[in-house]
Design an enzyme around this catalytic site. Structure first.
Site, PDB file in Angstrom:
ATOM      1  N   HIS A  64       0.868  -1.190   0.000  1.00 42.09           N
ATOM      2  CA  HIS A  64       0.000   0.000   0.000  1.00 42.09           C
ATOM      3  C   HIS A  64       0.903   1.238   0.000  1.00 42.09           C
ATOM      4  O   HIS A  64       1.062   1.904   1.023  1.00 42.09           O
ATOM      5  CB  HIS A  64      -0.942  -0.050   1.201  1.00 42.09           C
ATOM      6  CG  HIS A  64      -1.921  -1.172   1.120  1.00 42.09           C
ATOM      7  ND1 HIS A  64      -3.144  -1.050   0.506  1.00 42.09           N
ATOM      8  CD2 HIS A  64      -1.821  -2.469   1.513  1.00 42.09           C
ATOM      9  CE1 HIS A  64      -3.789  -2.212   0.556  1.00 42.09           C
ATOM     10  NE2 HIS A  64      -3.006  -3.094   1.151  1.00 42.09           N
ATOM     11  N   GLY A  69      -6.256   1.552   4.433  1.00 42.35           N
ATOM     12  CA  GLY A  69      -7.033   1.333   5.653  1.00 42.35           C
ATOM     13  C   GLY A  69      -7.943   2.479   6.024  1.00 42.35           C
ATOM     14  O   GLY A  69      -8.566   3.101   5.169  1.00 42.35           O
ATOM     15  N   ARG A 164     -15.873  -6.499   4.278  1.00 47.40           N
ATOM     16  CA  ARG A 164     -15.592  -5.185   3.664  1.00 47.40           C
ATOM     17  C   ARG A 164     -15.676  -5.253   2.140  1.00 47.40           C
ATOM     18  O   ARG A 164     -15.360  -4.297   1.449  1.00 47.40           O
ATOM     19  CB  ARG A 164     -14.187  -4.708   4.062  1.00 47.40           C
ATOM     20  CG  ARG A 164     -14.042  -4.342   5.518  1.00 47.40           C
ATOM     21  CD  ARG A 164     -12.578  -4.238   5.913  1.00 47.40           C
ATOM     22  NE  ARG A 164     -11.930  -5.560   5.890  1.00 47.40           N
ATOM     23  CZ  ARG A 164     -10.611  -5.764   5.973  1.00 47.40           C
ATOM     24  NH1 ARG A 164      -9.797  -4.724   6.059  1.00 47.40           N
ATOM     25  NH2 ARG A 164     -10.121  -6.979   5.961  1.00 47.40           N
ATOM     26  N   ARG A 228      -4.377 -17.006   6.234  1.00 43.60           N
ATOM     27  CA  ARG A 228      -5.341 -16.590   7.257  1.00 43.60           C
ATOM     28  C   ARG A 228      -5.874 -17.755   8.098  1.00 43.60           C
ATOM     29  O   ARG A 228      -6.152 -17.598   9.275  1.00 43.60           O
ATOM     30  CB  ARG A 228      -6.517 -15.948   6.520  1.00 43.60           C
ATOM     31  CG  ARG A 228      -6.985 -14.671   7.079  1.00 43.60           C
ATOM     32  CD  ARG A 228      -8.192 -14.234   6.274  1.00 43.60           C
ATOM     33  NE  ARG A 228      -7.925 -13.102   5.407  1.00 43.60           N
ATOM     34  CZ  ARG A 228      -7.749 -11.867   5.835  1.00 43.60           C
ATOM     35  NH1 ARG A 228      -7.770 -11.591   7.117  1.00 43.60           N
ATOM     36  NH2 ARG A 228      -7.543 -10.888   4.974  1.00 43.60           N
ATOM     37  N   ASP A 276       2.058  -6.706   2.269  1.00 42.14           N
ATOM     38  CA  ASP A 276       0.912  -5.862   2.648  1.00 42.14           C
ATOM     39  C   ASP A 276       1.438  -4.583   3.314  1.00 42.14           C
ATOM     40  O   ASP A 276       0.755  -3.978   4.137  1.00 42.14           O
ATOM     41  CB  ASP A 276      -0.044  -6.615   3.591  1.00 42.14           C
ATOM     42  CG  ASP A 276      -1.503  -6.204   3.414  1.00 42.14           C
ATOM     43  OD1 ASP A 276      -1.774  -5.291   2.600  1.00 42.14           O
ATOM     44  OD2 ASP A 276      -2.357  -6.787   4.096  1.00 42.14           O
TER      45      ASP A 276
HETATM   46 ZN    ZN Z   1      -5.891  -7.073   1.447  1.00 41.61          ZN
END
Ligand code: ZN
Length: 381
Positions: A64, A69, A164, A228, A276
């Protein structure tokens, strides 16, 4: 303009033994035993190896770069990344993503930030789009963005199996993937559809459905955050065995997750790791209430690389996961992820304990003795 790296243990990523590497004008010109020093050249710089290891710079496929976020409100929007936060951990190529917030952050800013990092010395690409579907674009659609805008190599990160996400239908996912694919064909790029996979119980079932019910080629799909849960890892192993690729987010679970996937028979060439970096790592309780937030760091890729070697992978195998596989997957195998003649001189030097010593990006030294020596425009050294 000429640099001669003498007597390094070279991992290309395959172990070449002790070699000399000649760099000319930002590219690797030659790798051989005992390359003689060209005489009478004032611009020649000789770097002696003395037992150190020389390898290709890492490729981080999910950063990012613009920040991301904001799941805890405006004060939790994460900051833009700086040049030295990337280079100091051995990363010389990044792919920028927008993420959750495609409202207050734009693709126009994303590609301009990517151009800034490129001007500051590293190599950058981006995905068009964001979590949501319909996804934002700069032109009128994903296909045109990938064809016409140099930095875009596909669409992503599009969210699936996440509270989301915008609950995309199979038809919507298929259309995005096909637009990325055709955009890639016409634009001369990989044309990847990159999926953020959330904690939802479906996992990557939408991608399996897409493969079963459409003509989307498996090599155009790349799900991430696959460590995850065990369920997601098992799905990833299945996808990798089918010929697909899985990306694992670096961090505390990643080393164990990669070892598990390899044990379960996922081909090493189909596993990649990304940081990330500068993304938000929000935490929610079981009812979906926001309870806190961390920020990702590019450092984690390097940490996992070291852990993988300590866990028994060869340096060569670990280098596949942090760069060589990405280069092949994205169609950059001639330029990136390898120490070979003609490739960009993205060079990472470590000592025998795998501590980063030097990082070179396109033939320019960015990190020396483990510390950045080249900084972004507004960074304070
Ligand atoms: Zn992501």
């Amino acid at each position: 303009m000429l640099k001669l790296f003498k007597n390094f243990r070279v991992y290309a990523p395959e172990d070449l033994g002790i070699k000399d590497v000649l760099v000319a004008d930002g590219r690797i010109a030659e790798i051989a035993d005992n390359i003689p020093e060209p005489q009478g050249l004032t611009s020649l710089q000789v770097i002696s190896g003395e037992g150190r290891i020389l390898m290709p710079g890492f490729i981080d496929g999910h950063v990012h770069i613009l920040g991301g976020g904001g799941e805890g409100g405006p004060a939790t929007r994460t900051p833009e990344i700086t040049l030295s936060e990337i280079t100091r951990w051995g990363v010389t190529t990044v792919i920028g993503v927008l993420g959750t917030d495609g409202t207050t952050r734009s693709l126009e800013s994303l590609i301009t930030k990517a151009k800034a990092l490129e001007l500051e010395g590293i190599t950058t690409y981006c995905y068009t789009g964001a979590y949501e579907v319909p996804t934002p674009t700069i032109t009128k659609n994903v296909r045109d963005d990938v064809i016409l805008i140099e930095k875009f190599i596909g669409v992503g990160e599009v969210a699936i199996s996440d509270h989301r996400s915008s609950m995309p239908s199979l038809a919507e996912l298929g259309r995005l993937a096909m637009e990325a694919r055709v955009g890639g064909l016409l634009g001369g790029k990989a044309g990847i559809a990159h999926f953020h996979v959330g904690p939802g119980e479906e996992g990557i079932n939408p991608l399996f459905d897409l493969l079963a019910q459409s003509d989307v080629p498996i090599q155009n799909l790349l799900p991430t955050h696959m460590a995850r849960s065990k369920m997601l890892l098992d799905q990833g192993v299945c996808l990798a065995k089918m010929g697909g690729h899985m990306d694992i987010t670096a961090g505390s679970k990643a080393t164990e997750a990669i070892l598990y996937c390899l044990k379960e028979g996922a081909p090493l060439e189909r596993i990649t790791i990304s940081s990330d970096g500068n993304g938000s790592l929000p935490r929610f309780d079981e009812k979906g209430n926001y309870i806190g937030l961390g920020v990702g760091s590019v450092e984690t890729v390097y940490r996992n690389f070291v852990e993988l070697v300590q866990a028994g992978l060869s340096i060569s195998e670990a280098l596949h996961i942090v760069g060589h596989n990405q280069a092949r997957f994205f169609g950059w195998a001639d330029q990136k992820g390898s120490i070979k003649a003609g490739a960009d001189a993205d060079i990472l030097i470590m000592d025998e304990n795998l501590q980063i010593d030097q990082v070179w990006a396109k033939g320019r030294k960015m990190v020396d003795k483990g510390r950045p020596i080249v900084f972004g425009t507004f960074e304070k050294p």
